[in-house]
Each structure stands twice: as structure tokens, then as C-alpha cells.
Design a protein around this motif. Structure first.
Motif, short mmCIF file in Angstrom:
data_model
loop_
_atom_site.label_atom_id
_atom_site.label_comp_id
_atom_site.label_asym_id
_atom_site.label_seq_id
_atom_site.Cartn_x
_atom_site.Cartn_y
_atom_site.Cartn_z
N MET A 1 -10.60 4.86 -6.69
CA MET A 1 -9.23 5.32 -6.51
C MET A 1 -8.48 5.29 -7.84
O MET A 1 -7.78 6.24 -8.20
CB MET A 1 -8.52 4.47 -5.46
N ASP A 2 -8.59 4.19 -8.57
CA ASP A 2 -7.89 4.05 -9.84
C ASP A 2 -8.76 4.40 -11.04
O ASP A 2 -8.26 4.47 -12.16
CB ASP A 2 -7.40 2.60 -10.02
N CYS A 3 -10.06 4.54 -10.83
CA CYS A 3 -11.04 4.69 -11.92
C CYS A 3 -10.98 3.48 -12.83
O CYS A 3 -11.06 3.60 -14.06
CB CYS A 3 -10.77 5.97 -12.74
N GLY B 1 -10.81 4.08 6.39
CA GLY B 1 -9.43 3.77 6.04
C GLY B 1 -8.78 4.91 5.27
O GLY B 1 -9.24 6.06 5.28
N ARG B 2 -7.72 4.58 4.57
CA ARG B 2 -6.92 5.59 3.88
C ARG B 2 -7.71 6.30 2.78
O ARG B 2 -7.48 7.48 2.51
CB ARG B 2 -5.66 4.95 3.31
N GLU B 3 -8.65 5.62 2.14
CA GLU B 3 -9.40 6.23 1.04
C GLU B 3 -10.37 7.29 1.53
O GLU B 3 -10.82 8.13 0.74
CB GLU B 3 -10.14 5.16 0.24
N ALA B 4 -10.69 7.27 2.82
CA ALA B 4 -11.65 8.25 3.35
C ALA B 4 -11.14 9.67 3.18
O ALA B 4 -11.94 10.61 2.99
CB ALA B 4 -11.92 7.96 4.82
N THR C 1 0.84 -1.19 0.00
CA THR C 1 0.00 0.00 0.00
C THR C 1 0.88 1.24 0.00
O THR C 1 1.63 1.46 0.95
CB THR C 1 -0.92 0.02 1.24
N PRO C 2 0.84 2.05 -1.04
CA PRO C 2 1.69 3.25 -1.10
C PRO C 2 1.28 4.28 -0.05
O PRO C 2 0.18 4.23 0.51
CB PRO C 2 1.46 3.78 -2.51
N ASP C 3 2.17 5.23 0.18
CA ASP C 3 1.87 6.34 1.08
C ASP C 3 0.98 7.35 0.36
O ASP C 3 1.29 7.78 -0.76
CB ASP C 3 3.17 7.02 1.53
N LEU C 4 -0.12 7.73 1.00
CA LEU C 4 -1.07 8.66 0.41
C LEU C 4 -0.75 10.08 0.85
O LEU C 4 -0.58 10.36 2.03
CB LEU C 4 -2.50 8.29 0.83
#
Length: 705
Positions: A460-462, A347-350, A308-311
Motif C-alpha cells: 500500500m505504501d511501498c 479487507g479494504r486493501e482487496a 484508517t483513512p477512507d479509501l
């Protein structure tokens, strides 16, 4: 006035002083001459003497200047993909580079540039038509100026070879290489040599629904602006261009070259010689357009070799102007925008979800919000809309759908909840429908209905979640279209025809794979649901394999792919300093940093050999065991070092290294230099750390204007 279309056949003639391009089917047309080695362009009346015919080509893709030379890229092989309203569409299969100089010296960077371009052209799905503008939807074509040359009416976003066609375009517009007019008038003789090319997906097939013959087509056009790979191109730029922006047009054509079949056989949709109130012989076109694109804020995911990359997300207020540019264009082209957001609410996507909603609240007048909950999610659907209509941005309708929770446990049918929410907007937004104008030489359409809204979907990626939703919306709209024209009866569905259902699902799954391969390097996830209508265990295993492959590609192969995009699209212009200048594609990391992965591999190999080796019973074992322990310790240290400093081992782009990647590299190297053990070894052997080069890299990506 008849539109000027590209030549279908071109002969290439070569001599030491020039290349000449002629069309054997148009002997009275002017000859296009490109001088060697200067690259100057001119038109000649009639054929030139002294040039030898080299080959026949399908078209000129463009002209590109690299470090040492200019190259004419020609299309040597094209595959027919099918006809739309009688216009054949082709896919580029093979290309060739014609150098303007006979190069004696070889430059490593020049060879790398050529390799990058050849790889992109070999793997990138590119399409063209000699007589049909595939860069524009049917609706936009219906409003186009019929007197323009084909390339002049092309949609700038999807005219993928526009940068490498710039020399020919400037010449046709009466300008020289410096941009100054030298003819004063448009050079119409150059127009037939300019061939617009689209990057994306194209599928055209003739089929039947309920015994009614139709041409079914799906076209996805990928934007040339902010084009790139998955983790290297995210979010928006200052010009309002977003990453992975694609326009997908689903097309149904009735009576497209099969009028005799319709008249003879009829079909369930035919009543008294009419279809939906039109003469059964009328060629009717119905199309429905959707878009996808990255969340329009400044954000990035920094690869560090971890799964999981750093956002990273910059302040939303910094992205408002860019978002305005983006939605100005979207509203102007498509009308009302229904912004469907499918990222996770936890999570991170929020953080991405929150940033998107803040941008919408800033743009619309008096934002009015509503949230729906159910037993699965406390935020099943969240809507943000303007409470009043005072400005263009009030045509934005934000709809969040908790895709992850609502479809968890293979309950994919629950995506229907989003369709129920969007249904009123889909009905009001309509779709395009046109009928052939009788006797029109160019087959223009009489517009009977226009699409006035678009659904813009993102995750996230579409890619994967977006594909599921777009397929669902396309299926619903197709059923509505066929009912409106009388092919289906009210209450029937396009899915009722088993053969067409299978065809429809496979075409949309193929579309998902093409978009995904262009962005992430692998086929799409969740395509088992798109193809079969069910989520299967086998599909989940395939998704696992694709996810692992994506990890490898995104960390170790996407750098060169991004370089190829930037080079082809003009986001990077090679240095013309010539041979001997500072090389671009050199590894500037300290030698010790470069060596650590090789030491890890050697350690693993030696430990493996010593573990399975059969020792001599009479020999002493402790030296071997001692060495095995040493190599094990060395290997573990190397693994820990690589894992901790993963940003150093990602294969970053060399041409336009992202700013945030340079910051991560410099921060990591700064921490390593302070290390008491390895710091002195690294500091003493650093090479090639040119301040000029670093400042060049930090400029970030220079995008196409």
C-alpha cells in the motif's frame, strides 16, 4: 571529446548590481553573472570589477522565484560519502538563499515559502558528485554519450533540482527567460555551473567477503515526479507518474582503488591470478536494480483523523491510458517488468489488488492466470501474464503474493515462497556487469552483461513489506553475482560471512528508514527483521511507536511537507501579485470551527483540575460538581464533533489541495450548515470563502512535465 563536469570550487562575489560566480581552480573559465534584481544571466570573460567576494560554495543548487523575489540557492557545506570507481560522492549539509532584492517589506507568504524550502533542504537527503552521474545506474551510464555535460546526461526522473535549475539550463541552451533563443548556440561556459542533485539514499563502504576486498554500495533514487507524502500522494497521474517511485541499485565493485591489496593478499575467490575468468587487477562493476512505486490506478486515501483513512478508487477504465504511459517508460528503461503486489487480499486493501489486476488484464494479450494455494492461504500466489507475445505490454508479469497471511505469526522465512516463484525470471533477467576499459580517460566500462528485467514491488505504501522483499531479492542476487565471478564457490552464500551479513542487513535497513522518512515521516516498520533476520517483540513495540507517530504526522504535519515538495519541484508557482494580494497560508475555516479544539482542551483541563482539587470541608460542593458536569458535557460534544468532522481538522496542503480533499471539506461544511444547532453560528461567521480560491484549489496538483 571529454565530458564537461561541474566546478568543484566556486567563489561568490556580490555587489548591489549583480552576483558573480567564478572558479579559482579554473582561472581561464568564464564568470557566471546573475543581474540584480532582474535575474538576467550572462557570461563574462574574466573577473568583474567592483564585486566583493562573499564566500566559497560547493555548488549552485538552483534559482527559484517566489512571491516577491528570486533567490539563488547555493550549497555552502557538503559531506563526503565515499568513492565509487574513484569518484567522490557528497551529501548536502547546508544551503543559503541569496536574494536578488534587498527586501524592505516582509510578506507573510514569502516568509512561509522560505521556511518550507529551508526545512525541506535541511531534512531531505540530497546527494551530488562533480564527476559521476549518480542519477543514472551503471548500466545506463555505460550507454551514455561521453561528450555531453554531466547535467545533460542526467536521468530526468531523478534530477531533483531540475526545476530550480531551469533558468541556468535555458540560458545554457541559448534561450532567454521566455524560452526564445537569443544566442543561437549552446553556452558551454554555463555547463560547469549546473550541478545535478539526487534525492534518496546513498551508502558506500569498503569491506570484504571471504577475504576478497570489495566496495559495496546501495543507492536509492527517488523520482521527482508525483513526489509527496504518504496519504496526500497515492496512485498514478495522467502522465503515468506514480507516487513514491524509487529506483534502488545495489553495487559491488571489485578492485576499486585497492588493486595493490588484492595483488598482495589474494583471497578465496582468486585462482591463478584471476577472479571469475578476469585478470585480478581488472576493476569490475556488478549492479542490480529494483524499483518500487504505487499501484498504477487512480486511488486515494482521505484522512479524517480516524486511524484508517477512507479509501477511494476511481473506475479502472479511466486509468488505462495513464497506466500505458507508466509501463511504456518502465519497459523502455528496464525491459521485462515483474510486478510484485503485496497488498492484502482481504479487507479494504482487496479493492486495490482487484483494480491492479484489472489493469494488467487490460494491457496484456490474452491474459493467462494461475493461482497457487496452501494450508495458510487460498491465494498464496496469483500470476497474470500474457498467453502470447504480440506487443510491448506482454513483457509485464504480474505476481501477487499474500504476504500478510504467509508471514503471519513471525514466520518471515515464508517470504522465500515468493523468491521461488520469481527465480526463473531473475535468472533470465540477469544483472549488469562491466569491466574497466584499459586506458580510457574517463574510466568507461566494457559491458559484459546487461540486466534485461526488473522486479517492481509494491504494497500500500511501498515501504515496509516492500523493504522485506527487496532485501531478500538483493541478497539472493548478490550471492549469484559473487559465485559468477569466483569470489564465492557454488553452494556458498554471502550470508556465510558474519561481518558482511551484519553490514548488508544494516545498510538495507537504513535504506528502508530513509525511504520511509521521506514518504511517511518515520522510519520503516519491520526493520528488526531486516537488521537481524528475525522478527522480535522489541521490534513490534518499535513498530507500534512508529505507527502512532505516523498517524500524528500524516494528519497534522504532512500538509506543509507536501507544500514544500510542490514548491521545490515546481508543481506550484507562487502568485507574483506582490504584497497585499490574497494570502495563501490563511486558515479559511469559520472561527467557531477553529475554536472547537481549544474548547476541548480547556474542558479537559478544567475537568482534570476539579477532579483532583481538594475542596474545603466547610464549602458547598454542588456548584463545583455542576460546573464539572457542564465542562464534561461540553468536552464530550467537542470530541464527538471533531471525530465526526475530522476532515476539517486535518492539516491539508495549502498550495495544491487535493481535489478529493476539497470535495470532502465542502461536503462536510455543507452538512454542518444544515445542523439546527451549530449551522446558524457557522453560516453567520464564515470568512474568506473566495470562489476564485476554491476554483484554484480544485484544479488539483499540476505535475512537472
Amino acid at each position: 571529446m571529454t565530458s564537461v563536469v561541474p566546478f568543484r570550487d566556486i567563489n561568490v562575489h556580490a555587489s548591489p548590481s549583480h552576483y558573480a560566480f567564478t572558479s579559482p581552480s579554473s582561472p581561464s573559465a568564464q564568470t557566471l553573472v546573475i543581474e540584480r534584481p532582474s535575474g538576467d544571466i550572462r557570461l563574462n570573460d574574466g573577473a568583474l570589477l567592483g564585486a566583493k567576494r562573499v564566500s566559497s560554495i560547493a555548488g549552485i543548487l538552483g534559482i527559484i522565484k517566489l512571491r516577491l523575489d528570486k533567490y539563488i540557492i547555493v550549497i555552502t557545506k557538503a559531506q563526503p560519502m565515499g568513492k565509487l570507481k574513484g569518484h567522490m560522492v557528497y551529501k548536502i549539509i547546508a544551503t543559503e538563499f541569496l536574494p536578488l532584492r534587498d527586501r524592505i517589506l516582509h510578506d507573510p507568504d514569502e516568509d512561509t515559502y522560505l521556511t518550507l524550502l529551508r526545512t525541506l533542504l535541511k531534512t531531505g537527503p540530497m546527494y551530488f558528485s562533480y564527476s559521476f552521474d549518480i542519477t543514472n545506474s551503471f548500466q545506463r551510464q555505460a550507454s551514455a554519450n561521453p561528450s555531453q555535460a554531466l547535467w545533460q546526461g542526467a536521468d530526468d526522473r531523478f534530477f531533483w533540482n531540475k526545476f530550480i535549475q531551469s533558468d541556468l539550463i535555458e540560458f545554457a541552451n541559448g534561450k532567454n527567460g521566455s524560452g526564445f533563443r537569443h544566442h543561437g548556440t549552446h553556452q558551454t561556459g554555463a555547463d560547469p555551473f549546473i550541478l545535478p542533485v539526487m534525492f534518496g539514499m546513498m551508502r558506500i563502504t569498503t569491506t570484504r567477503i571471504k577475504s576478497t576486498p570489495i566496495t559495496f554500495a546501495l543507492i536509492t533514487r527517488r523520482s521527482r515526479h508525483r513526489a509527496g507524502t504518504r496519504y496526500l500522494t497515492r496512485g498514478i497521474d495522467e502522465h503515468g507518474h506514480v507516487a513514491n517511485f524509487n529506483e534502488t541499485e545495489q553495487i559491488v565493485v571489485l578492485n576499486d582503488g585497492i588493486r595493490d591489496m588484492v595483488a598482495m593478499e589474494g583471497g578465496e575467490g582468486m585462482q591463478n591470478g584471476t577472479i571469475g575468468g578476469f585478470d585480478s587487477q581488472d576493476v569490475q562493476v556488478m549492479s542490480y536494480v529494483q524499483t518500487r512505486g504505487s499501484v498504477p490506478v487512480y486511488w486515494a486515501e482521505v484522512s479524517t483523523l480516524r486511524y484508517t483513512p477512507d479509501l477511494q478508487i476511481r473506475g479502472v477504465e479511466t486509468a488505462v491510458d495513464a497506466a500505458k504511459h507508466h509501463f511504456d517508460e518502465q519497459i523502455k528503461i528496464y525491459g521485462d517488468n515483474y510486478l510484485v503486489n503485496l497488498v492484502n487480499q482481504r479487507g479494504r486493501e482487496a479493492r486495490v489488488k482487484t483494480a491492479y489486476e484489472q489493469v494488467v488484464r487490460t494491457l496484456v494479450s490474452g491474459p493467462d492466470e494461475a493461482t497457487q494455494a496452501d494450508y495458510v492461504s487460498n491465494e498464496k500466489i496469483h500470476v497474470v501474464e500474457a498467453s502470447q507475445t504480440n506487443q510491448e505490454y506482454d513483457r509485464l508479469h504480474y505476481v501477487y503474493f499474500d504476504f500478510h497471511n504467509e508471514t503471519k505469526g513471525l514466520k518471515w522465512h515464508r517470504a522465500q515462497l515468493l523468491l521461488d516463484q520469481l527465480k526463473d525470471g531473475l535468472i533470465q533477467g540477469q544483472y549488469f556487469r562491466g569491466v574497466d576499459m584499459p586506458g580510457h580517460s574517463q574510466g568507461r566500462l566494457e559491458v559484459r552483461n546487461r540486466q534485461t528485467a526488473v522486479v517492481r514491488t509494491n504494497c500500500m505504501d511501498c515501504l515496509d513489506r516492500t523493504n522485506v522483499i527487496q532485501t531478500m531479492l538483493a541478497r539472493w542476487t548478490l550471492t549469484r553475482q559473487l559465485i559468477d565471478v569466483g569470489v564465492l564457490k557454488p553452494g556458498e552464500s554471502a550470508d556465510d560471512d558474519l561481518a558482511f551479513r551484519i553490514l548488508f542487513r544494516n545498510i538495507w535497513a537504513d535504506n528502508a528508514d530513509v525511504i520511509s522518512k521521506s514518504y511517511s515521516g518515520t522510519g520503516a516498520l519491520k526493520t528488526d527483521f531486516t537488521r537481524t533476520g528475525e522478527r522480535t517483540r522489541a521490534g513490534m513495540l518499535q513498530d507500534l511507536n512508529s505507527s502512532i507517530t505516523r498517524y500524528v504526522l500524516n494528519n497534522f504535519w504532512d500538509g506543509p511537507r507536501q507544500d514544500a515538495f510542490d514548491l521545490f519541484l515546481g508543481a506550484f508557482h507562487p502568485d507574483s501579485a506582490g504584497v497585499g494580494a490574497s494570502p495563501v497560508f490563511v486558515d479559511r475555516r469559520p472561527p467557531l470551527i477553529q475554536a472547537i479544539p481549544y474548547v476541548l482542551a480547556a474542558s479537559f483541563f478544567l475537568v482534570l483540575i476539579s477532579s483532583f482539587a481538594r475542596p474545603n470541608p466547610e464549602s458547598t460542593m454542588w456548584p463545583l460538581r455542576f460546573l464539572t458536569v457542564i465542562w464534561l458535557v461540553v468536552g464530550l460534544w467537542c470530541f464527538r464533533f471533531i471525530y465526526t468532522h475530522g476532515v476539517l481538522y486535518v492539516n491539508w496542503p495549502k498550495l495544491n489541495t487535493p481535489r478529493w480533499a476539497n470535495e470532502g471539506l465542502q461536503e462536510t461544511m455543507g452538512a454542518i450548515r444544515k445542523d439546527k444547532f451549530i449551522g446558524p453560528l457557522v453560516t453567520g461567521h464564515e470568512r474568506g470563502a473566495s470562489n476564485a480560491r476554491i476554483s484554484h484549489l480544485e484544479e488539483g496538483k499540476k505535475r512537472i512535465q
